[in-house]
Design a protein around this motif. Structure first.
Motif, PDB file in Angstrom:
ATOM      1  N   GLN A   1      -4.977   6.780 -18.178  1.00 45.67           N
ATOM      2  CA  GLN A   1      -3.272   6.959 -18.283  1.00 45.67           C
ATOM      3  C   GLN A   1      -2.619   6.046 -17.752  1.00 45.67           C
ATOM      4  O   GLN A   1      -1.757   5.190 -17.915  1.00 45.67           O
ATOM      5  CB  GLN A   1      -3.163   8.377 -17.935  1.00 45.67           C
ATOM      6  CG  GLN A   1      -3.729   9.579 -18.465  1.00 45.67           C
ATOM      7  CD  GLN A   1      -3.641   9.256 -20.115  1.00 45.67           C
ATOM      8  OE1 GLN A   1      -2.764   9.213 -20.598  1.00 45.67           O
ATOM      9  NE2 GLN A   1      -5.002   9.649 -20.821  1.00 45.67           N
ATOM     10  N   LEU A   2      -2.750   5.916 -16.287  1.00 42.36           N
ATOM     11  CA  LEU A   2      -2.097   4.814 -15.710  1.00 42.36           C
ATOM     12  C   LEU A   2      -2.768   3.522 -15.690  1.00 42.36           C
ATOM     13  O   LEU A   2      -1.777   2.465 -15.508  1.00 42.36           O
ATOM     14  CB  LEU A   2      -2.281   5.138 -13.863  1.00 42.36           C
ATOM     15  CG  LEU A   2      -1.610   6.611 -13.399  1.00 42.36           C
ATOM     16  CD1 LEU A   2      -1.797   6.725 -11.995  1.00 42.36           C
ATOM     17  CD2 LEU A   2      -0.167   6.840 -14.010  1.00 42.36           C
ATOM     18  N   GLN A   3      -3.821   3.446 -16.174  1.00 43.06           N
ATOM     19  CA  GLN A   3      -4.380   1.939 -16.144  1.00 43.06           C
ATOM     20  C   GLN A   3      -4.384   1.182 -14.891  1.00 43.06           C
ATOM     21  O   GLN A   3      -4.077   0.233 -14.800  1.00 43.06           O
ATOM     22  CB  GLN A   3      -3.917   1.354 -17.436  1.00 43.06           C
ATOM     23  CG  GLN A   3      -4.014   1.807 -18.626  1.00 43.06           C
ATOM     24  CD  GLN A   3      -4.368   1.337 -20.010  1.00 43.06           C
ATOM     25  OE1 GLN A   3      -3.992  -0.021 -19.933  1.00 43.06           O
ATOM     26  NE2 GLN A   3      -5.225   1.806 -20.733  1.00 43.06           N
ATOM     27  N   GLN A   4      -4.196   1.933 -13.859  1.00 45.98           N
ATOM     28  CA  GLN A   4      -4.530   1.143 -12.352  1.00 45.98           C
ATOM     29  C   GLN A   4      -5.208   2.385 -11.493  1.00 45.98           C
ATOM     30  O   GLN A   4      -5.089   3.592 -11.847  1.00 45.98           O
ATOM     31  CB  GLN A   4      -3.123   0.935 -11.825  1.00 45.98           C
ATOM     32  CG  GLN A   4      -1.988   2.084 -11.671  1.00 45.98           C
ATOM     33  CD  GLN A   4      -0.978   1.726 -10.856  1.00 45.98           C
ATOM     34  OE1 GLN A   4      -1.099   0.882  -9.752  1.00 45.98           O
ATOM     35  NE2 GLN A   4       0.130   2.009 -11.216  1.00 45.98           N
ATOM     36  N   VAL A   5      -6.134   1.798 -10.744  1.00 43.91           N
ATOM     37  CA  VAL A   5      -6.963   2.712 -10.202  1.00 43.91           C
ATOM     38  C   VAL A   5      -7.370   2.500  -8.746  1.00 43.91           C
ATOM     39  O   VAL A   5      -7.491   1.140  -8.354  1.00 43.91           O
ATOM     40  CB  VAL A   5      -8.464   2.798 -11.004  1.00 43.91           C
ATOM     41  CG1 VAL A   5      -9.127   1.378 -10.962  1.00 43.91           C
ATOM     42  CG2 VAL A   5      -9.298   3.676 -10.588  1.00 43.91           C
ATOM     43  N   HIS A   6      -7.432   3.490  -8.148  1.00 42.74           N
ATOM     44  CA  HIS A   6      -7.818   3.535  -6.692  1.00 42.74           C
ATOM     45  C   HIS A   6      -9.270   2.908  -6.657  1.00 42.74           C
ATOM     46  O   HIS A   6     -10.169   3.708  -6.771  1.00 42.74           O
ATOM     47  CB  HIS A   6      -7.727   5.027  -5.870  1.00 42.74           C
ATOM     48  CG  HIS A   6      -8.260   5.154  -4.643  1.00 42.74           C
ATOM     49  ND1 HIS A   6      -9.484   5.092  -4.266  1.00 42.74           N
ATOM     50  CD2 HIS A   6      -7.385   5.539  -3.752  1.00 42.74           C
ATOM     51  CE1 HIS A   6      -9.632   5.549  -3.121  1.00 42.74           C
ATOM     52  NE2 HIS A   6      -8.337   5.749  -2.506  1.00 42.74           N
TER      53      HIS A   6
ATOM     54  N   ILE B   1      -6.571   9.965   0.555  1.00 44.30           N
ATOM     55  CA  ILE B   1      -5.892   9.237   1.468  1.00 44.30           C
ATOM     56  C   ILE B   1      -6.335   7.567   1.225  1.00 44.30           C
ATOM     57  O   ILE B   1      -7.414   7.191   0.403  1.00 44.30           O
ATOM     58  CB  ILE B   1      -6.047   9.395   2.874  1.00 44.30           C
ATOM     59  CG1 ILE B   1      -7.696   9.458   3.195  1.00 44.30           C
ATOM     60  CG2 ILE B   1      -5.395  10.344   3.622  1.00 44.30           C
ATOM     61  CD1 ILE B   1      -8.228   9.628   4.560  1.00 44.30           C
ATOM     62  N   ASP B   2      -5.596   6.501   1.760  1.00 44.07           N
ATOM     63  CA  ASP B   2      -5.827   5.171   1.499  1.00 44.07           C
ATOM     64  C   ASP B   2      -5.970   4.507   0.375  1.00 44.07           C
ATOM     65  O   ASP B   2      -7.019   4.519  -0.491  1.00 44.07           O
ATOM     66  CB  ASP B   2      -7.390   5.085   2.245  1.00 44.07           C
ATOM     67  CG  ASP B   2      -7.457   3.517   2.710  1.00 44.07           C
ATOM     68  OD1 ASP B   2      -6.932   2.755   2.273  1.00 44.07           O
ATOM     69  OD2 ASP B   2      -8.179   3.306   3.553  1.00 44.07           O
ATOM     70  N   PHE B   3      -4.791   4.031  -0.155  1.00 41.61           N
ATOM     71  CA  PHE B   3      -4.609   3.485  -1.531  1.00 41.61           C
ATOM     72  C   PHE B   3      -4.527   1.730  -1.038  1.00 41.61           C
ATOM     73  O   PHE B   3      -3.897   1.075  -1.701  1.00 41.61           O
ATOM     74  CB  PHE B   3      -3.432   3.865  -2.268  1.00 41.61           C
ATOM     75  CG  PHE B   3      -3.760   4.900  -2.611  1.00 41.61           C
ATOM     76  CD1 PHE B   3      -4.246   5.272  -3.896  1.00 41.61           C
ATOM     77  CD2 PHE B   3      -3.350   6.362  -2.052  1.00 41.61           C
ATOM     78  CE1 PHE B   3      -4.118   6.467  -4.716  1.00 41.61           C
ATOM     79  CE2 PHE B   3      -3.557   7.502  -2.574  1.00 41.61           C
ATOM     80  CZ  PHE B   3      -3.926   7.471  -3.864  1.00 41.61           C
TER      81      PHE B   3
ATOM     82  N   VAL C   1       2.786   5.974  -2.673  1.00 38.10           N
ATOM     83  CA  VAL C   1       3.777   6.779  -3.085  1.00 38.10           C
ATOM     84  C   VAL C   1       3.748   7.136  -4.526  1.00 38.10           C
ATOM     85  O   VAL C   1       3.720   8.228  -4.934  1.00 38.10           O
ATOM     86  CB  VAL C   1       5.113   6.660  -2.704  1.00 38.10           C
ATOM     87  CG1 VAL C   1       6.181   7.326  -3.146  1.00 38.10           C
ATOM     88  CG2 VAL C   1       5.291   6.740  -0.960  1.00 38.10           C
ATOM     89  N   ASP C   2       3.790   6.088  -5.482  1.00 39.48           N
ATOM     90  CA  ASP C   2       3.576   6.065  -6.692  1.00 39.48           C
ATOM     91  C   ASP C   2       2.505   6.691  -7.442  1.00 39.48           C
ATOM     92  O   ASP C   2       2.572   7.632  -8.067  1.00 39.48           O
ATOM     93  CB  ASP C   2       3.642   4.330  -7.206  1.00 39.48           C
ATOM     94  CG  ASP C   2       3.811   4.305  -8.748  1.00 39.48           C
ATOM     95  OD1 ASP C   2       4.719   5.271  -9.018  1.00 39.48           O
ATOM     96  OD2 ASP C   2       3.018   3.542  -9.483  1.00 39.48           O
ATOM     97  N   ILE C   3       1.340   6.510  -6.961  1.00 40.39           N
ATOM     98  CA  ILE C   3       0.163   7.067  -7.479  1.00 40.39           C
ATOM     99  C   ILE C   3       0.008   8.573  -7.163  1.00 40.39           C
ATOM    100  O   ILE C   3      -0.154   9.381  -8.004  1.00 40.39           O
ATOM    101  CB  ILE C   3      -1.069   6.351  -7.158  1.00 40.39           C
ATOM    102  CG1 ILE C   3      -1.309   4.875  -7.666  1.00 40.39           C
ATOM    103  CG2 ILE C   3      -2.209   7.163  -7.961  1.00 40.39           C
ATOM    104  CD1 ILE C   3      -2.317   4.061  -7.479  1.00 40.39           C
ATOM    105  N   SER C   4       0.452   9.092  -5.916  1.00 42.34           N
ATOM    106  CA  SER C   4       0.341  10.220  -5.627  1.00 42.34           C
ATOM    107  C   SER C   4       1.506  11.111  -6.338  1.00 42.34           C
ATOM    108  O   SER C   4       1.138  12.263  -6.605  1.00 42.34           O
ATOM    109  CB  SER C   4       0.230  10.484  -3.866  1.00 42.34           C
ATOM    110  OG  SER C   4       1.287   9.842  -3.536  1.00 42.34           O
TER     111      SER C   4
ATOM    112  N   GLU D   1       0.709  -1.425  -0.019  1.00 38.96           N
ATOM    113  CA  GLU D   1       0.032   0.181  -0.026  1.00 38.96           C
ATOM    114  C   GLU D   1       1.012   1.149   0.132  1.00 38.96           C
ATOM    115  O   GLU D   1       0.657   2.088  -0.793  1.00 38.96           O
ATOM    116  CB  GLU D   1      -0.822   0.098   1.186  1.00 38.96           C
ATOM    117  CG  GLU D   1      -1.773   1.255   1.070  1.00 38.96           C
ATOM    118  CD  GLU D   1      -2.694   1.358   2.266  1.00 38.96           C
ATOM    119  OE1 GLU D   1      -3.152   0.002   2.809  1.00 38.96           O
ATOM    120  OE2 GLU D   1      -3.340   2.357   2.753  1.00 38.96           O
ATOM    121  N   LEU D   2       1.931   1.217   0.549  1.00 40.28           N
ATOM    122  CA  LEU D   2       2.859   2.301   0.784  1.00 40.28           C
ATOM    123  C   LEU D   2       3.537   2.609  -0.537  1.00 40.28           C
ATOM    124  O   LEU D   2       3.590   3.901  -0.860  1.00 40.28           O
ATOM    125  CB  LEU D   2       3.961   1.970   1.762  1.00 40.28           C
ATOM    126  CG  LEU D   2       4.915   3.345   2.158  1.00 40.28           C
ATOM    127  CD1 LEU D   2       4.373   4.252   3.087  1.00 40.28           C
ATOM    128  CD2 LEU D   2       6.275   2.684   2.410  1.00 40.28           C
TER     129      LEU D   2
END
Lengths: 226, 439
Positions: free
Chosen positions: B272-277, B296-298, B205-208, B200-201
């Motif tokens: 774009q990222l093709q990964q989603v919260h 918050i909270d991924f 970090v990556d997505i934010s 998760e961490l």
């Protein structure tokens, strides 16, 4: 001069107790049972049998002592944490269990060997005599907590039942011990959960609850009827 | 209870309140199993009655991973009327909070020091409950921090919880076991991922970082050196949750700003990222009166496979729905319809899916869309109500749709609901290829 001599003496005595104790633990873990006789045991240590009786009168006395040390170590560790004094009674008991289990973890093989003697028959635990010294210490600790809890009203004193609380806490401790011995979860996480839940339940039972209200109400109705 | 208020330690009350919640949940389990014991057909029969409210009520009291599966399946199969599924989406683990001694123990075991030694201050009581843990407030070097700690045994309980729910789900949803496994695997893998705070961490970090450029969004900073598999330390974000925020009567302009930030955030992630919260739960967003949105909270991040992405979003293009051959092909590929279906079923399900896609894709078919439009949500509600009452749908024993669709559907469903709650009007940005071919 005399002083140093007696100090030396105590130190020598402590050394020997430790030596006997360690040799004993080693022996039972290697063999899965206690030595055949004190004589054989002391011979193995290259000591006279008589010396043994200066410290202990039987093998079971060693075992009692070892368990009592677990208790003492637990108390000294929790009370050395500064936050301990701010804890509620419930938290103090929780802290005791978590620390105690940590200490037992370092001696798990011995604990398992020693505690497998405990038998559960119905609601009663049998063959717990090796814990007698430990129990005295724990009941002392528990009663102090209970007194503190009654003072802060975290715990309600009830007629008859109020004096049996410590007994309940002892039973709970045996439950936690058995649970931990049989726990195969990673890092004994299940035991952590069991401790939280058991302590929460016991404190809820000891605090003012619907039970008291129901009892009070029943009493009221009964008296009215007369 | 009144007498207790005199006790200096307010924690006592809090603790007993938590336990009461626990007792209530426990009681519900008992009630539920008792009902089943008395009448084993209880679930099935009442399910087949149209107003099986009791069951839904009972279901909504189920906690943990078991609940999550049921919740997602019901949304996916459109089995539950929207009103019910909405209630489900709010469901959380309701474990009693960790006692402070256990928090200390967790810190000592995993980070080697007690919280008092790691931070300048550390709140003894949890400030918030996270989905599978609790959040404490701490300070370090003058900075306010949020420290999330996971409940013990959560990871272990996922698999066993799911096993408990399985026989129940088979009956409730009238679905065959093989198809159920297909859902279960997807859900289980996501849930287990959620219990890994290291992952998760990394994702947070990556997505934010990658979404940092989007206007009006803010993210907490994360502190890897104060985190581990069961603990995450991040900045404490100030802001209000949806409900409190709406209670302050924010202006339309501010609501639109936040709504836009929310839309852009999801648009960027999915396309774009093709990964989603994949957990648009109101608790994961913090809103501020200046129109800023904190995220918050991924815990639940869904990576979208390219192949699935292409097919799934083709459906949203308006022209696709007109082209019958292509539509058939996509439906087959996405397993919305199977060879085992009878012609009649095929026609029925196709009809339902087209109607659903048309309705749910509506925001994409316009340049901007007013999510405050309650009539649109009423249409969705009515459609799912109608579908859930259709005999053939209820009795169909196959799971329809690809497993990847589970989380994407849930994401859009959550996003739309959030935007509706915000009463926001947004510019529905979308990738070029979706836009061009509409003309």
């Amino acid at each position: 001069m005399e002083n140093t001599a007696s100090k030396k003496n105590t130190k020598a005595k402590a050394d020997k107790t430790v030596k006997i104790k360690e040799a004993y633990i080693d022996y039972v873990l290697e063999h899965g049972k206690e030595p055949a006789s004190v004589y054989k045991f002391m011979k193995m240590l290259k000591m006279k049998e008589g010396i043994f009786y200066d410290y202990y009168n039987s093998f079971s006395a060693i075992e009692k002592d070892i368990w009592f040390e677990f208790f003492e170590e637990t108390i000294s560790r929790i009370t050395s944490e500064s936050v301990y004094n701010e804890y509620t009674v419930r938290e103090k008991l929780l802290a005791f269990y978590y620390t105690w289990i940590e200490i037992l973890k370092d001696n798990r093989s011995f604990v398992t060997y020693s505690a497998h003697k405990i038998e559960k028959r119905g609601l009663a635990y049998k063959n717990t005599s090796f814990l007698s010294k430990f129990k005295t210490g724990f009941l002392d600790f528990a009663n102090n907590l209970l007194a503190e809890g009654k003072e802060t009203e975290e715990i309600v004193d009830r007629p008859l039942l109020g004096s049996r609380y410590d007994d309940g806490l002892w039973r709970q401790l045996l439950f936690v011990l058995k649970f931990w011995i049989n726990d195969d979860s990673k890092g004994f996480e299940r035991t952590d959960e069991a401790i939280e839940k058991a302590v929460n339940l016991s404190f809820d039972l000891m605090s003012r609850s619907a039970l008291d209200a129901a009892f009070d109400f029943a009493k009221f109705l009964y008296q009215k009827r007369k | 209870m009144k007498e207790q208020s005199r006790i200096p330690t307010s924690k006592v009350q809090r603790a007993s309140r938590f336990v009461r919640t626990g007792a209530k949940v426990g009681g519900n389990y008992v009630k539920y199993y008792a009902k089943r014991a008395v009448n084993p057909n209880h679930n099935r029969e009442s399910l087949h009655m149209e107003n099986a409210e009791d069951i839904y009520e009972g279901l909504s009291e189920l906690k943990g991973s078991a609940l999550k599966v049921l919740q997602m399946m019901s949304m996916d199969k459109n089995l539950l009327p929207t009103a019910y599924s909405e209630r489900f989406t709010m469901a959380q683990y309701s474990a009693p909070p960790l006692s402070y001694p256990l928090v200390v123990k967790t810190f000592q075991k995993l980070l080697g020091k007690s919280p008092e030694k790691l931070y300048d201050t550390f709140s003894k009581n949890a400030k918030n409950a996270a989905s599978i843990g609790q959040v404490h407030q701490a300070t370090l070097d003058g900075k306010k921090l949020a420290v999330k700690i996971q409940y013990p045994g959560v990871a272990d309980s996922v698999t066993s919880d799911l096993r408990i729910v399985k026989p129940f789900a088979i009956r409730l949803f009238n679905i065959n076991e093989r198809d159920l496994d297909h859902y279960m695997e997807e859900v289980e893998s996501k849930l287990i991922e959620e219990t890994d705070y290291n992952l998760e961490l990394e994702r947070s970090v990556d997505i934010s970082e990658q979404c940092g450029h989007i206007e009006n969004l803010f993210f907490p900073k994360y502190y890897p050196e104060l985190s581990c598999e069961k603990i995450i330390t991040m900045d404490w974000l100030d802001g209000l949750h949806m409900k409190e925020f709406m209670a302050t009567n924010p202006s339309q302009e501010v609501r639109d700003m936040i709504g836009q930030a929310l839309w852009d955030f999801y648009d960027f992630q999915i396309h774009q990222l093709q990964q989603v919260h994949a957990d648009p739960h109101p608790g994961n967003f913090l809103m501020r009166e200046d129109g800023q949105l904190g995220i918050i909270d991924f815990g639940c991040v869904k990576v979208i496979p390219e192949d699935f992405y292409q097919k799934y979003f083709r459906l949203i293009r308006k022209d696709t729905l007109i082209n019958d051959d292509e539509l058939d092909r996509i439906f087959y590929e996405l397993q919305f319809i199977n060879d085992s279906d009878s012609e009649k079923d095929k026609k029925l399900f196709k009809g339902i899916f087209i109607e659903m896609i048309e309705l749910l894709g509506k925001p994409f078919h316009h340049d901007d869309f007013d999510f405050a439009d309650d009539s649109y949500f009423k249409q969705i509600f009515e459609l799912s109500e109608r579908v859930s009452k259709t005999k053939e749908v209820r009795e169909s024993r196959t799971a329809r749709g690809p497993r990847d669709a589970l989380h994407i559907n849930r994401t859009y469903f959550g996003l739309y609901n959030l935007l509706n709650a915000l009463q926001a009007k947004v510019v529905t940005r979308k990738p070029e290829w979706l836009r061009l071919e509409q003309a």
